[in-house]
Design a protein around this motif. Sequence first.
Motif, PDB file in Angstrom:
ATOM      1  N   GLN A  81      -5.591   4.079  -7.935  1.00 42.69           N
ATOM      2  CA  GLN A  81      -6.516   3.368  -8.457  1.00 42.69           C
ATOM      3  C   GLN A  81      -5.676   2.053  -7.106  1.00 42.69           C
ATOM      4  O   GLN A  81      -4.736   1.760  -7.648  1.00 42.69           O
ATOM      5  CB  GLN A  81      -6.933   3.012  -9.296  1.00 42.69           C
ATOM      6  CG  GLN A  81      -7.853   1.802  -9.419  1.00 42.69           C
ATOM      7  CD  GLN A  81      -8.447   1.613 -11.203  1.00 42.69           C
ATOM      8  OE1 GLN A  81      -7.979   2.243 -11.627  1.00 42.69           O
ATOM      9  NE2 GLN A  81      -9.434   0.772 -11.088  1.00 42.69           N
ATOM     10  N   ILE A  82      -6.555   1.162  -7.418  1.00 44.66           N
ATOM     11  CA  ILE A  82      -5.996   0.021  -6.714  1.00 44.66           C
ATOM     12  C   ILE A  82      -6.083  -0.993  -7.341  1.00 44.66           C
ATOM     13  O   ILE A  82      -6.610  -1.110  -7.614  1.00 44.66           O
ATOM     14  CB  ILE A  82      -6.607  -0.383  -4.772  1.00 44.66           C
ATOM     15  CG1 ILE A  82      -6.897   0.618  -3.767  1.00 44.66           C
ATOM     16  CG2 ILE A  82      -6.711  -1.648  -3.790  1.00 44.66           C
ATOM     17  CD1 ILE A  82      -5.589   1.360  -3.357  1.00 44.66           C
ATOM     18  N   HIS A  83      -4.687  -1.595  -7.015  1.00 50.36           N
ATOM     19  CA  HIS A  83      -4.688  -2.209  -8.335  1.00 50.36           C
ATOM     20  C   HIS A  83      -4.161  -3.844  -7.330  1.00 50.36           C
ATOM     21  O   HIS A  83      -3.018  -4.331  -6.563  1.00 50.36           O
ATOM     22  CB  HIS A  83      -3.028  -2.559  -9.175  1.00 50.36           C
ATOM     23  CG  HIS A  83      -3.577  -0.731  -9.814  1.00 50.36           C
ATOM     24  ND1 HIS A  83      -4.646  -1.450 -10.799  1.00 50.36           N
ATOM     25  CD2 HIS A  83      -3.117  -0.089 -10.103  1.00 50.36           C
ATOM     26  CE1 HIS A  83      -4.357   0.237 -11.690  1.00 50.36           C
ATOM     27  NE2 HIS A  83      -3.596   0.600 -10.728  1.00 50.36           N
ATOM     28  N   SER A  84      -5.170  -4.892  -7.496  1.00 51.02           N
ATOM     29  CA  SER A  84      -4.883  -6.180  -6.862  1.00 51.02           C
ATOM     30  C   SER A  84      -4.731  -6.776  -7.196  1.00 51.02           C
ATOM     31  O   SER A  84      -4.832  -8.345  -7.234  1.00 51.02           O
ATOM     32  CB  SER A  84      -6.672  -6.376  -5.878  1.00 51.02           C
ATOM     33  OG  SER A  84      -7.802  -6.726  -6.694  1.00 51.02           O
ATOM     34  N   GLY A  85      -4.938  -7.376  -8.575  1.00 51.96           N
ATOM     35  CA  GLY A  85      -4.862  -8.364  -9.484  1.00 51.96           C
ATOM     36  C   GLY A  85      -2.450  -8.887  -9.129  1.00 51.96           C
ATOM     37  O   GLY A  85      -2.281  -7.800  -8.687  1.00 51.96           O
ATOM     38  N   PRO A  86      -2.582  -9.494  -9.937  1.00 52.63           N
ATOM     39  CA  PRO A  86      -0.903  -9.899 -10.045  1.00 52.63           C
ATOM     40  C   PRO A  86      -0.171  -8.756 -10.460  1.00 52.63           C
ATOM     41  O   PRO A  86      -0.097  -8.694 -11.445  1.00 52.63           O
ATOM     42  CB  PRO A  86      -1.155 -12.137 -10.732  1.00 52.63           C
ATOM     43  CG  PRO A  86      -2.399 -12.063 -10.693  1.00 52.63           C
ATOM     44  CD  PRO A  86      -3.240 -11.356 -10.838  1.00 52.63           C
ATOM     45  N   GLY A  87       0.748  -8.917  -9.561  1.00 52.26           N
ATOM     46  CA  GLY A  87       1.900  -7.742  -9.677  1.00 52.26           C
ATOM     47  C   GLY A  87       1.845  -6.408  -9.967  1.00 52.26           C
ATOM     48  O   GLY A  87       2.257  -5.413 -10.353  1.00 52.26           O
ATOM     49  N   GLY A  88       0.748  -6.206  -9.034  1.00 49.74           N
ATOM     50  CA  GLY A  88      -0.202  -4.726  -9.542  1.00 49.74           C
ATOM     51  C   GLY A  88       0.221  -3.816  -8.753  1.00 49.74           C
ATOM     52  O   GLY A  88       0.885  -4.401  -7.361  1.00 49.74           O
ATOM     53  N   LEU A  89       0.434  -2.828  -9.044  1.00 47.71           N
ATOM     54  CA  LEU A  89       1.247  -1.902  -7.972  1.00 47.71           C
ATOM     55  C   LEU A  89       0.084  -0.340  -7.496  1.00 47.71           C
ATOM     56  O   LEU A  89      -0.664  -0.126  -8.061  1.00 47.71           O
ATOM     57  CB  LEU A  89       2.371  -1.389  -8.785  1.00 47.71           C
ATOM     58  CG  LEU A  89       3.178  -2.058  -9.108  1.00 47.71           C
ATOM     59  CD1 LEU A  89       4.517  -0.978 -10.011  1.00 47.71           C
ATOM     60  CD2 LEU A  89       3.935  -2.543  -7.945  1.00 47.71           C
ATOM     61  N   SER A  90      -0.163   0.427  -6.245  1.00 49.41           N
ATOM     62  CA  SER A  90      -0.785   0.358  -5.235  1.00 49.41           C
ATOM     63  C   SER A  90      -0.009   1.607  -4.357  1.00 49.41           C
ATOM     64  O   SER A  90       1.172   1.108  -3.938  1.00 49.41           O
ATOM     65  CB  SER A  90      -1.926   0.048  -4.631  1.00 49.41           C
ATOM     66  OG  SER A  90      -2.763  -0.820  -5.387  1.00 49.41           O
ATOM     67  N   TYR A  91      -0.215   3.541  -5.400  1.00 49.96           N
ATOM     68  CA  TYR A  91       0.722   3.841  -4.439  1.00 49.96           C
ATOM     69  C   TYR A  91       0.365   4.205  -3.068  1.00 49.96           C
ATOM     70  O   TYR A  91      -0.949   4.918  -2.776  1.00 49.96           O
ATOM     71  CB  TYR A  91       0.703   5.065  -5.560  1.00 49.96           C
ATOM     72  CG  TYR A  91       1.977   4.074  -6.598  1.00 49.96           C
ATOM     73  CD1 TYR A  91       3.607   3.698  -6.448  1.00 49.96           C
ATOM     74  CD2 TYR A  91       1.522   3.877  -7.308  1.00 49.96           C
ATOM     75  CE1 TYR A  91       4.158   3.561  -7.915  1.00 49.96           C
ATOM     76  CE2 TYR A  91       1.813   3.404  -8.392  1.00 49.96           C
ATOM     77  CZ  TYR A  91       3.618   3.580  -8.543  1.00 49.96           C
ATOM     78  OH  TYR A  91       3.845   2.547  -9.424  1.00 49.96           O
ATOM     79  N   TYR A  92       1.177   4.693  -2.352  1.00 52.90           N
ATOM     80  CA  TYR A  92       0.552   4.750  -0.894  1.00 52.90           C
ATOM     81  C   TYR A  92       1.882   6.477  -0.421  1.00 52.90           C
ATOM     82  O   TYR A  92       2.639   6.379  -0.879  1.00 52.90           O
ATOM     83  CB  TYR A  92       0.012   4.014   0.097  1.00 52.90           C
ATOM     84  CG  TYR A  92       2.017   3.367   1.068  1.00 52.90           C
ATOM     85  CD1 TYR A  92       2.592   4.064   1.951  1.00 52.90           C
ATOM     86  CD2 TYR A  92       1.960   2.546   0.394  1.00 52.90           C
ATOM     87  CE1 TYR A  92       3.491   3.161   2.627  1.00 52.90           C
ATOM     88  CE2 TYR A  92       3.272   1.996   0.427  1.00 52.90           C
ATOM     89  CZ  TYR A  92       4.067   2.206   2.071  1.00 52.90           C
ATOM     90  OH  TYR A  92       5.151   1.687   2.077  1.00 52.90           O
TER      91      TYR A  92
END
Length: 505
Positions: free
Chosen positions: A310-321
């Motif tokens: 899942q895409i995390h757009s909040g502060p400190g969120g991590l998104s893996y690619y």
Amino acid sequence: MDEERIQRLLARWRDLESAREPWLSSWEELSDYVLPRKNGFRRRSPARAGDERIYDSTPCHALDLLASALGGLLTNPALPWFSVRVRDKDLADAEGVRAYVAEATQRLTALFNSEASGFQAAVHELYLDVALLGTGALYVEADAGSGARFSARPLSEVVIAESPRGVVDTVLRRYELTVRQACAQWGAACSEATRKKLGDKPEDKVEILHAVFPRADRDPLGLGCRHFPFASVYVETAEARVLEESGYLEMPYMVPRWSKAAGEVYGRGPGLTALSDIRVLNAMSRTALMAAEKMSDPPLMVPDDGFLGQIHSGPGGLSYYRAGTTDRIEALPVAVDLKATESMMEARRESVRRIFLNDQLQPPGSPALSATEALIRQSEKMRVLGPVLGRLQTEFLAPLLTRACNVLLRSGHLPPLPPGLSREDLVMDYTSPVARAQKQYEAQTLAQAMAYVAPFVKDNDPLGVMDNFDADRIARHAVELFGAPQDYLRPEDRVEEIRRGRAGR
């Protein structure tokens, strides 16, 4: 009252309600945007505050300022805004009459400033209704404790009709009481169905219709309330049952209108004039909020592949690619000129403030004014408000004073009239802001004239300049100009007697 007359009364309510129908949409919209607590024109869930459509509070504040300014100008508790006088000048100098007039003025002033009468609270609500919706209603009833009780009635409860002279002489008011309240007020007169609910459902609602209208079949010389000029009928609408039938010697409802178009019954106020600006201002505020939110949290452009989880757009969120891919999450460009939007909104705010007369009644902060400048500014206010104040004086303040004085006289809260004085001899004068401004101007011109001739009257007035002035008239006129109590002045014959006694010594 027979069944046929009750049905005619209920039918008249329906007819007047239908005549009021074209106004309801504007009143609902104005209440939603400016004063939600006044919106009784449609039922709203108790859990809702009713302010869901308000995105800018400028109209709400502008209305409060206008209503407060009207209260300060028209019925200011800190200033004398009415006086009691005797119509006949010779009678006014009679023994005991001056003291009675002063006492009556003091007691009426105490009534209007009393917490028990509720006048100051009720009249502010009335000014809000008149300024926002164009029409307001104030009910004045006798009260054993304070002498009179004032209550502002919501426009949603009231329908009105006019006499051929354009004066509101018919008011029908439909409202709700609890079963307990209805039984406490009318007791056995309530219907059997209502009385049965008193034990197990005392908080159930009962709809009441109060009708006040001119009596066409009365005997002017007859005795009893059924021959009073105005009929008063309370009806329990669900059961078509009369709870009380009586009458009034004066119209108990004051129904002022801000302004009124020819052929219309209900008034038009600044709220209706400002409605288009209020709509646009709230729409612009909502759009500006949405634009600011998009700028602080813009929409994202995300590739359809290449990211894990899942895409995390909040502060400190991590998104893996996936390693080795060039795909990235990018913000969608949002080009909004918030300064231009704010400038347009401020123009609308200023328009709303001008329509509600805030620029005239509440001028921006300025240094201390001289007496002349203050007088000029007061005159400017009167030019703007003159027509409105004239209508409010005719439809509200004059009948209000007459009604309050008569109620206090009948209830014994005013002392008995002295010998030789009747109620018809008493005149209730409303001291309007226009009249006060005129008196201030007269007082200033008098002082200027005296200052101008002062150099010529030195050394005991050798030129006899003061022979041109009637000193007694100036002294008595000064009391009128500054609103001093009339009982401060001695009767003219008593003044002559004192002077003769002084000359004989």
